[in-house]
Motif scaffolding. Structure first.
Motif, PDB file in Angstrom:
ATOM      1  N   PHE A  21      45.102  23.821  20.835  1.00 33.41           N
ATOM      2  CA  PHE A  21      44.408  23.534  22.095  1.00 33.41           C
ATOM      3  C   PHE A  21      44.481  24.724  23.036  1.00 33.41           C
ATOM      4  O   PHE A  21      43.480  25.094  23.659  1.00 33.41           O
ATOM      5  N   THR A  22      45.648  25.337  23.140  1.00 34.21           N
ATOM      6  CA  THR A  22      45.814  26.489  24.022  1.00 34.21           C
ATOM      7  C   THR A  22      44.894  27.626  23.603  1.00 34.21           C
ATOM      8  O   THR A  22      44.196  28.218  24.434  1.00 34.21           O
ATOM      9  N   GLN A  23      44.872  27.928  22.315  1.00 34.16           N
ATOM     10  CA  GLN A  23      44.081  29.043  21.801  1.00 34.16           C
ATOM     11  C   GLN A  23      42.580  28.799  21.973  1.00 34.16           C
ATOM     12  O   GLN A  23      41.852  29.672  22.458  1.00 34.16           O
ATOM     13  N   LEU A  24      42.110  27.616  21.595  1.00 36.29           N
ATOM     14  CA  LEU A  24      40.676  27.344  21.691  1.00 36.29           C
ATOM     15  C   LEU A  24      40.215  27.226  23.141  1.00 36.29           C
ATOM     16  O   LEU A  24      39.092  27.636  23.471  1.00 36.29           O
ATOM     17  N   ALA A  25      41.049  26.695  24.011  1.00 33.34           N
ATOM     18  CA  ALA A  25      40.702  26.634  25.429  1.00 33.34           C
ATOM     19  C   ALA A  25      40.527  28.047  25.982  1.00 33.34           C
ATOM     20  O   ALA A  25      39.578  28.319  26.728  1.00 33.34           O
ATOM     21  N   ARG A  26      41.421  28.940  25.580  1.00 33.01           N
ATOM     22  CA  ARG A  26      41.331  30.340  26.014  1.00 33.01           C
ATOM     23  C   ARG A  26      40.014  30.950  25.525  1.00 33.01           C
ATOM     24  O   ARG A  26      39.314  31.621  26.281  1.00 33.01           O
ATOM     25  N   GLU A  27      39.676  30.709  24.251  1.00 36.11           N
ATOM     26  CA  GLU A  27      38.432  31.241  23.679  1.00 36.11           C
ATOM     27  C   GLU A  27      37.205  30.702  24.404  1.00 36.11           C
ATOM     28  O   GLU A  27      36.200  31.401  24.544  1.00 36.11           O
ATOM     29  N   LEU A  28      37.266  29.443  24.839  1.00 34.72           N
ATOM     30  CA  LEU A  28      36.143  28.813  25.531  1.00 34.72           C
ATOM     31  C   LEU A  28      36.145  29.087  27.035  1.00 34.72           C
ATOM     32  O   LEU A  28      35.247  28.639  27.748  1.00 34.72           O
ATOM     33  N   GLY A  29      37.171  29.777  27.518  1.00 36.40           N
ATOM     34  CA  GLY A  29      37.265  30.078  28.942  1.00 36.40           C
ATOM     35  C   GLY A  29      37.607  28.870  29.787  1.00 36.40           C
ATOM     36  O   GLY A  29      37.230  28.801  30.963  1.00 36.40           O
ATOM     37  N   GLN A  30      38.317  27.915  29.197  1.00 34.85           N
ATOM     38  CA  GLN A  30      38.694  26.706  29.922  1.00 34.85           C
ATOM     39  C   GLN A  30      40.168  26.743  30.284  1.00 34.85           C
ATOM     40  O   GLN A  30      40.985  27.275  29.538  1.00 34.85           O
ATOM     41  N   GLU A  31      40.483  26.138  31.417  1.00 36.84           N
ATOM     42  CA  GLU A  31      41.874  25.972  31.820  1.00 36.84           C
ATOM     43  C   GLU A  31      42.347  24.612  31.351  1.00 36.84           C
ATOM     44  O   GLU A  31      41.669  23.604  31.577  1.00 36.84           O
ATOM     45  N   VAL A  32      43.495  24.598  30.671  1.00 34.21           N
ATOM     46  CA  VAL A  32      44.092  23.328  30.260  1.00 34.21           C
ATOM     47  C   VAL A  32      45.572  23.343  30.615  1.00 34.21           C
ATOM     48  O   VAL A  32      46.183  24.400  30.708  1.00 34.21           O
ATOM     49  N   GLU A  33      46.093  22.167  30.811  1.00 38.26           N
ATOM     50  CA  GLU A  33      47.536  21.994  30.976  1.00 38.26           C
ATOM     51  C   GLU A  33      47.997  21.154  29.793  1.00 38.26           C
ATOM     52  O   GLU A  33      47.447  20.085  29.541  1.00 38.26           O
ATOM     53  N   ILE A  34      48.967  21.661  29.047  1.00 38.63           N
ATOM     54  CA  ILE A  34      49.478  20.955  27.881  1.00 38.63           C
ATOM     55  C   ILE A  34      50.748  20.210  28.289  1.00 38.63           C
ATOM     56  O   ILE A  34      51.687  20.804  28.799  1.00 38.63           O
ATOM     57  N   GLU A  35      50.739  18.897  28.064  1.00 37.31           N
ATOM     58  CA  GLU A  35      51.933  18.074  28.301  1.00 37.31           C
ATOM     59  C   GLU A  35      52.439  17.595  26.943  1.00 37.31           C
ATOM     60  O   GLU A  35      51.696  16.961  26.202  1.00 37.31           O
ATOM     61  N   LYS A  36      53.680  17.902  26.638  1.00 36.59           N
ATOM     62  CA  LYS A  36      54.272  17.431  25.385  1.00 36.59           C
ATOM     63  C   LYS A  36      55.041  16.150  25.676  1.00 36.59           C
ATOM     64  O   LYS A  36      55.993  16.153  26.440  1.00 36.59           O
ATOM     65  N   VAL A  37      54.581  15.056  25.083  1.00 29.11           N
ATOM     66  CA  VAL A  37      55.185  13.751  25.308  1.00 29.11           C
ATOM     67  C   VAL A  37      56.054  13.431  24.094  1.00 29.11           C
ATOM     68  O   VAL A  37      55.541  13.166  23.010  1.00 29.11           O
ATOM     69  N   THR A  38      57.373  13.481  24.266  1.00 28.12           N
ATOM     70  CA  THR A  38      58.298  13.278  23.146  1.00 28.12           C
ATOM     71  C   THR A  38      59.070  11.975  23.226  1.00 28.12           C
ATOM     72  O   THR A  38      59.741  11.601  22.273  1.00 28.12           O
ATOM     73  N   SER A  39      58.971  11.284  24.343  1.00 29.94           N
ATOM     74  CA  SER A  39      59.687  10.019  24.515  1.00 29.94           C
ATOM     75  C   SER A  39      59.071   8.953  23.613  1.00 29.94           C
ATOM     76  O   SER A  39      57.870   8.661  23.708  1.00 29.94           O
TER      77      SER A  39
END
Length: 78
Positions: A21-39
């Motif tokens: 998600f981080t890599q493709l968002a960068r390629e598409l010029g989009q800002e994303v926030e990644i939340e890792k939900v481990t609970s």
């Protein structure tokens, strides 16, 4: 900005999903926030039975495998 939730225990597939998600968002010029939900409690509340799971802005979009690049691209562009 889209908020991407990656649901899982922190396993390799979860890490690959977040990175994709981080890599493709960068390629598409989009800002994303990644939340890792481990609970486990939060994963179950979201209705995820098989991980990794992916939510976009709080809506579950994918579960059970690492999404393909085309799937990630579709989620980012939706």
């Amino acid at each position: 900005m889209k908020i991407i939730q990656v649901y899982g225990s922190g396993c390799n597939n979860c890490a690959v999903t977040a990175e994709r998600f981080t890599q493709l968002a960068r390629e598409l010029g989009q800002e994303v926030e990644i939340e890792k939900v481990t609970s486990l409690e939060e994963i179950m509340k979201a209705g995820i039975i098989s991980t990794p799971g992916v939510g976009v802005n709080g809506i579950i979009q994918h579960t059970g495998s690492v999404p393909t690049e085309s799937q990630v691209r579709a989620m980012l562009l939706a």
